[in-house]
Design an enzyme around this catalytic site. Structure first.
Site, PDB file in Angstrom:
ATOM      1  N   TYR A  89       0.990  -0.976   0.050  1.00  0.00           N
ATOM      2  CA  TYR A  89      -0.220   0.005   0.263  1.00  0.00           C
ATOM      3  C   TYR A  89       0.677   1.394   0.234  1.00  0.00           C
ATOM      4  CZ  TYR A  89      -4.212  -2.919   1.247  1.00  0.00           C
ATOM      5  OH  TYR A  89      -5.469  -4.270   1.149  1.00  0.00           O
ATOM      6  N   ASP A 149     -11.387  -8.425   7.182  1.00  0.00           N
ATOM      7  CA  ASP A 149     -13.338  -8.523   6.995  1.00  0.00           C
ATOM      8  C   ASP A 149     -13.527  -9.653   6.794  1.00  0.00           C
ATOM      9  OD1 ASP A 149     -12.647  -5.779   6.236  1.00  0.00           O
ATOM     10  OD2 ASP A 149     -12.761  -5.750   4.592  1.00  0.00           O
TER      11      ASP A 149
END
Length: 364
Positions: free
Chosen positions: A142, A249
């Site tokens: 990222y 998640d």
């Protein structure tokens, strides 16, 4: 105790749920003799609308000059077509990098009252789940070098880690495991990635200082499968930025509802922490008084625990949430298969009422 808390309501349901968390924090302050001063911060889509950028430096500075930051949510379809470099999610990366919060703690806890909301069979989840994921937050793919060729037909993102970046995450994982079930799992892709092989080398070296803790390794694809096949095998998981994003998640759905899961992003202890629910901005339900505020309220409990070292007060919030759930109160996302029954009992509530119920429990 007097402390300053930066508030980033953000976008979508962010303002709705942050307002309830503030009411809970105020109840704690009144009950235990503390004083919180709040400073509002505009970030994400709201900042794009106002200034054309997701996180102006002066807004970041407010967070840096506070004792802790509580974030609601950022983003939404409204900003899907803005330039990539100013997407609302850039505010999150800017906050994490600017605040130097390199470790994201995401507890995936199945509350016993919400077991029926879990999609897994009873024999898989047993009496419940309690998993802690320690996700590296400011490195990896990222934040690595990236680009797109001039003709737009080639793109690249670079996964890069240093020994020091990995060691501080792995060490934190061991420290948390020490006070839990003494089991740390490092999730990687060491059969393919050089960076993952470095993760393993670092973990094995640090393990020499924690011989009483069991250390094992799983490839990310296997770990994702095991999260739904046999989640009770996990205690503490330490992993990279992208793998942690994926696993947490998944864990949120395994435990029943993403609306119940809080998170804390911490650094070396010298600066403020960043606290947020892991759910998104859900703009389709914003302002409708139906969002579940409990993840944000539980994030406020983590703020008291980790930034302010107020364990009694943090536990009081968690106990209040537990009592509200014990009494049968539910928002729509956690009513599960008992929706009709909850409605018939008059215990299906909205955002504001759920916040009021937690405050009422704190005031008992």
């Amino acid at each position: 105790m007097e402390k300053t808390i930066a508030l980033i309501p953000g976008d979508g349901i962010g303002p709705d749920v942050v307002a309830e968390a503030v009411n809970v924090l105020d109840a704690v302050a009144k009950k235990y003799g503390h004083k919180w001063t709040y400073k509002n911060v505009i970030a994400g889509g709201a900042a794009i609308d106002k200034w054309g950028k997701p996180l102006p430096q002066d807004q970041l500075d407010i967070c840096l000059n506070s004792d802790a930051t509580l974030l609601g949510a950022v983003g939404g379809p409204k900003w899907d077509n803005v330039a990539p470099e100013i997407r609302p999610e850039k505010a999150l990366l800017g906050l994490r990098g600017g605040m130097k919060v390199f470790a994201n703690l995401r507890p995936a806890v199945m509350w016993k009252q919400l077991k029926d909301a879990c999609p897994l069979k009873d024999e898989i989840v047993g009496e419940g789940l309690d998993i802690l994921v320690v996700r590296e937050l400011t490195g990896g793919i990222y934040f690595g070098e990236r680009g797109t060729s001039a003709d737009g037909k080639t793109a690249w993102d670079t996964e890069k880690y240093t020994w020091a970046e990995i060691e501080r995450i792995v060490r934190m994982g061991f420290e948390f495991a020490k006070n839990r079930k003494k089991h740390l799992t490092v999730v990687d892709k060491a059969n393919i990635l050089n960076s993952s092989r470095l993760w393993r080398a670092v973990a094995e070296k640090v393990h020499e200082e924690y011989k009483d803790i069991t250390l094992d390794f799983l490839y990310i694809d296997n770990a994702a499968m095991q999260m739904v096949r046999a989640p009770r095998q996990f205690d503490v998981i330490a992993t990279s930025n992208m793998f942690g994003d994926i696993l947490t998640d998944e864990a949120s759905q395994v435990t029943g509802s993403i609306g119940m899961l809080a998170s804390a992003s911490l650094g070396d202890g010298t600066g403020p922490g960043l606290y947020e629910p892991i759910h998104g901005s859900a703009p389709d339900i914003a302002g409708k008084d139906i969002a579940n505020p409990l993840a944000t309220i539980l994030s406020a409990a983590m703020l008291l625990r980790y930034s302010f070292k107020l364990e009694t007060e943090a536990k009081a919030i968690e106990d209040a949430v537990n009592a509200v759930l014990d009494a049968g109160w539910r928002t729509g996302d956690i009513a599960g298969s008992h929706m009709a029954e909850v409605k018939a009992q008059g215990k299906l509530v909205g955002t504001k009422k759920m916040g009021e119920l937690v405050v009422a429990e704190l005031n008992k």
